[in-house]
Every structure is written in C-alpha cells, then in structure tokens.
Design a protein around this motif. Structure first.
Motif, PDB file in Angstrom:
ATOM      1  N   LEU A 181     -12.014  -6.523 -65.125  1.00 12.47           N
ATOM      2  CA  LEU A 181     -13.069  -5.525 -64.978  1.00 12.47           C
ATOM      3  C   LEU A 181     -14.378  -6.152 -64.515  1.00 12.47           C
ATOM      4  O   LEU A 181     -14.645  -7.320 -64.789  1.00 12.47           O
ATOM      5  CB  LEU A 181     -13.294  -4.810 -66.313  1.00 12.47           C
ATOM      6  N   PRO A 182     -15.209  -5.381 -63.840  1.00 13.14           N
ATOM      7  CA  PRO A 182     -16.516  -5.879 -63.400  1.00 13.14           C
ATOM      8  C   PRO A 182     -17.508  -5.946 -64.555  1.00 13.14           C
ATOM      9  O   PRO A 182     -17.361  -5.249 -65.560  1.00 13.14           O
ATOM     10  CB  PRO A 182     -16.952  -4.850 -62.359  1.00 13.14           C
ATOM     11  N   SER A 183     -18.526  -6.766 -64.388  1.00 13.96           N
ATOM     12  CA  SER A 183     -19.573  -6.889 -65.401  1.00 13.96           C
ATOM     13  C   SER A 183     -20.544  -5.718 -65.304  1.00 13.96           C
ATOM     14  O   SER A 183     -20.580  -4.993 -64.302  1.00 13.96           O
ATOM     15  CB  SER A 183     -20.340  -8.194 -65.202  1.00 13.96           C
ATOM     16  N   ALA A 184     -21.352  -5.562 -66.342  1.00 15.50           N
ATOM     17  CA  ALA A 184     -22.356  -4.495 -66.348  1.00 15.50           C
ATOM     18  C   ALA A 184     -23.339  -4.666 -65.197  1.00 15.50           C
ATOM     19  O   ALA A 184     -23.802  -3.683 -64.606  1.00 15.50           O
ATOM     20  CB  ALA A 184     -23.095  -4.493 -67.688  1.00 15.50           C
ATOM     21  N   GLU A 185     -23.648  -5.926 -64.864  1.00 16.09           N
ATOM     22  CA  GLU A 185     -24.579  -6.186 -63.762  1.00 16.09           C
ATOM     23  C   GLU A 185     -24.005  -5.705 -62.430  1.00 16.09           C
ATOM     24  O   GLU A 185     -24.713  -5.108 -61.606  1.00 16.09           O
ATOM     25  CB  GLU A 185     -24.903  -7.680 -63.684  1.00 16.09           C
ATOM     26  N   SER A 186     -22.717  -5.953 -62.210  1.00 14.92           N
ATOM     27  CA  SER A 186     -22.080  -5.504 -60.967  1.00 14.92           C
ATOM     28  C   SER A 186     -22.004  -3.985 -60.906  1.00 14.92           C
ATOM     29  O   SER A 186     -22.249  -3.372 -59.863  1.00 14.92           O
ATOM     30  CB  SER A 186     -20.672  -6.092 -60.848  1.00 14.92           C
ATOM     31  N   ILE A 187     -21.650  -3.376 -62.030  1.00 14.30           N
ATOM     32  CA  ILE A 187     -21.558  -1.915 -62.074  1.00 14.30           C
ATOM     33  C   ILE A 187     -22.898  -1.287 -61.717  1.00 14.30           C
ATOM     34  O   ILE A 187     -22.976  -0.325 -60.940  1.00 14.30           O
ATOM     35  CB  ILE A 187     -21.098  -1.453 -63.472  1.00 14.30           C
TER      36      ILE A 187
END
Length: 388
Positions: free
Chosen positions: A176-182
C-alpha cells in the motif's frame, strides 16, 4: 529477526524512486533486527552495497538475467553463512526456486510473493512455450513455500483452488502507498494539465497509466476508443508510459484513423502524475493480467471513476456499478460501453469517483499494513511446520 529478500526492483539501486518502494522497506527494517535485499543492477553501473540504515542493506548484483541472479544466490549463501537468516522472501515464484535451495541448505523459512499470478492467465501461456515451463517451476515453488503472500482476494482463491495450497498458508497483504503519497493524489490540481491537453478541440479526457507492453492489452483500449469516438468525437485518450509496444500502438492509431484523439505522453515523473489523474474524467485499465494495480489505487485517491478488466485485485479496489465498472477481458464493445456511460453521465461519474475514494481510504493504512506483515513473519517463525 533477520530477513533476506530477493527483489526485481532496480529503482532500489539506480537512485530513482517510483512510489514508496524504499520507504516501505525502511518501515519493514524498523521492525526487524536486520533486512538485506538482493537486487539486479546494470553491469555498466557497478557499485558497492548500499547501506540505507543500520538495519537495511541493499546488495546490487550485476549482469543480465540468469547471471545476475546466480550472483545474487551466491551472495545470499555468503550472508546465510555469516549470520543466521530467519526468513527468505522472494518477489515471485520463479525466484522462489533460489529460496527453496537456500532453505534446504540453511533451514530458513520461505515466503514467496505471488502478485499478478500470470501463471493462471491463458493469454500469458500462449505468449511462449517457455511460459509453460515457468508455470511448472512456479507452481512447484509455491507449493514448497512456508508462506505465500499475495495482493488480491481473487489471487488467494486461485492459489488455494488451482494449486491446492492450504488457505492458512496464503495471506493477502498488498503493498500500500504511504499517507504522504496518497495526499499528493487527493490534493492535486489538474486544471493546468487539462487546459493544456484539451484546449478547445476536446471536451473529455480518458486516462491510461502503465507500461506499453502486451500484458496491458492497450490494443483493446484503442478498439474501444474507436467505438467511443462515434458518439463522443471530442474525447481525448491520454496514454502515459513507455514500452516495447509503443510503435505498434501508434501504427494502430493511424490505421484506425483515431490518431488525432490519442496522445502518447511517454514517461511522466512520478511526482507529476497526480495532476494528470486530477485532469482526467475517468481512468481505464484494460489488462490481460494484473496484481493489485497501483494505477487503480491512484485513480481512486484522485476521486476518478474506473473501468478495469476483471483480473487480479480489480474487485478489491472497484465495486462494479458503484465506484466504476468491471468488464470482461479483451471485450472492446463492453469496455467502450462503460466508458460511454461515464462520459454521458458526468454527475454520476463524479459520485462514483467519490465512492471509490471512500473505499480506498478505508482500505489503505500504510502503518497497519506494515505491522500486519511483520506479525505474519513472527507467526511464521513461531510455527512448528517442518522445514523441508
């Protein structure tokens, strides 16, 4: 706990990052005593091991294909001799063969990642007689693993039903992507990109993001585009990515007289991609085979409706008729019909995009996902399963 990984991801040694690959492995390492990753690298770019942190080291191995993995295997044996390795992790089942050999020699547990599962794709098997040999090897290694990690619910069903792997030995844990990427996709502004691409000539934008390779079945998208343009002639199909099929696809556009409505943009820097998602009206993924496709997650974060073929993790991301549409593989008429439906009902399309966003946000917890994988590793070490 000491984990030794075999990875195909050359970005780990080439100094360019796509998404959260390095960050994800740094998070893994924080929960471990040691994480070593063996990665192929171009022979022309020889470099020493990369000490990312006190716990994480990346070891490039040089050469082409078989040679690079032979060097990785020999390096792995040296690491296992110097320090107790608890778990071997391989990025796919073909590399799993090396894991089986190392487990037999050093008594490690073995996890094989099974993302995409092209071995169950009839299309993939038709591409080369070698693929049938690969399927035999990969099926054998998957059955030998102590643990199989996959990234989609449908993939677990295939592994348990078609390879007879016990369900308790298969875990569904996507990357899954990180919160920063999202956040980059959630807050992106696509106005400038949309105005630049559409101008006064077009009024709708359909987006594809991915490698221009056969597995993505972009010819099916182009055939669908031809049908869409008969009712929505001012639609622009934007294709982002590069690959061996580009020349063939451009030739197809010319033969089908749709070149004016298809724009090949090549590779776009990852940090710039969110603006393209924000600029489009919908995202299409027409693949023959996929795992837990990053493109679909990115589209959902950008609140865009999705039309995707019924492969891999598509149904984990897209709820058919609610956040987008799931269509049959290689059915250009159905694909075109769903695209037309979204283009013809923009308000409904917007609501679908919002529904997909809510589902994606509820699904994605980067920290919890990392913690779950580490807990699975701990449970694997504590299990009394006999080492073969």
């Amino acid at each position: 706990m000491h984990i030794l990984m075999f990875s195909y991801d050359k970005t780990l040694v080439e100094g360019r990052q796509i998404g959260d690959t390095l960050l994800r492995h740094q998070h893994y390492a924080e929960h471990l005593d040691r994480l070593d990753i063996l990665v192929p690298a171009p022979a022309a770019k020889r470099q020493a091991e990369i000490k990312v942190s006190e716990k994480l080291t990346i070891y490039p191995s040089y050469g082409h294909k078989v040679l690079s993995w032979l060097r990785s295997y020999l390096k792995a044996r040296r690491i296992c001799r110097k320090s107790r390795v608890d778990i071997i992790v391989t990025q796919d089942a073909l590399l799993g063969f090396l894991g089986v050999l190392l487990r037999k020699e050093f008594g490690c547990k073995l996890q094989i990642n099974a993302f995409g599962l092209e071995i169950f794709s009839d299309w993939w098997l038709r591409q080369s007689w070698l693929h049938r040999c690969y399927r035999l090897i990969m099926g054998w290694t998957l059955r030998k693993a102590n643990l199989v990690r996959t990234d989609a619910t449908q993939s677990k069903v295939l592994l348990t039903e078609r390879l007879n792997i016990p369900p308790e030995k298969v875990v569904v844990i996507p990357a899954l992507p990180s919160a920063e990427s999202i956040a980059k996709f959630v807050h992106a502004d696509g106005d400038r990109i949309r105005k630049s691409l559409l101008g006064s000539e077009y009024d709708r934008m359909v987006l594809f993001v991915g490698a221009l390779e056969k597995v993505k079945n972009i010819p099916n998208l182009l055939r669908a585009a031809k049908l869409v343009l008969s009712t929505h002639p001012k639609t622009l199909f934007v294709i982002i990515g590069s690959g061996s099929e580009k020349a063939h696809l451009e030739e197809m556009c010319g033969e089908m007289a749709i070149a004016g409505n298809v724009r090949f943009l090549g590779i776009i820097p990852y940090d710039d991609l969110p603006a393209y998602y924000a600029a489009c009206d919908l995202v299409v993924l027409p693949s023959w085979s996929e795992g837990f496709a990053r493109t679909l997650m990115e589209a959902a974060f950008a609140q865009k409706p999705i039309v995707a073929t019924d492969v891999g993790g598509a149904r984990d991301i897209v709820t058919d008729g609610e956040s987008g549409y799931i269509v049959a593989v290689d059915d250009s008429a159905q694909l075109a019909g769903r695209i037309i439906k979204l283009l013809s009902h923009p308000e409904k399309a917007k609501l679908m995009g919002q529904e997909g966003y809510q589902k994606a946000m509820a699904y994605c917890d980067f920290a919890a996902n990392t913690k779950r994988l580490v807990e699975v590793w701990k449970s694997l070490l504590e299990s009394n399963e006999a080492k073969e």
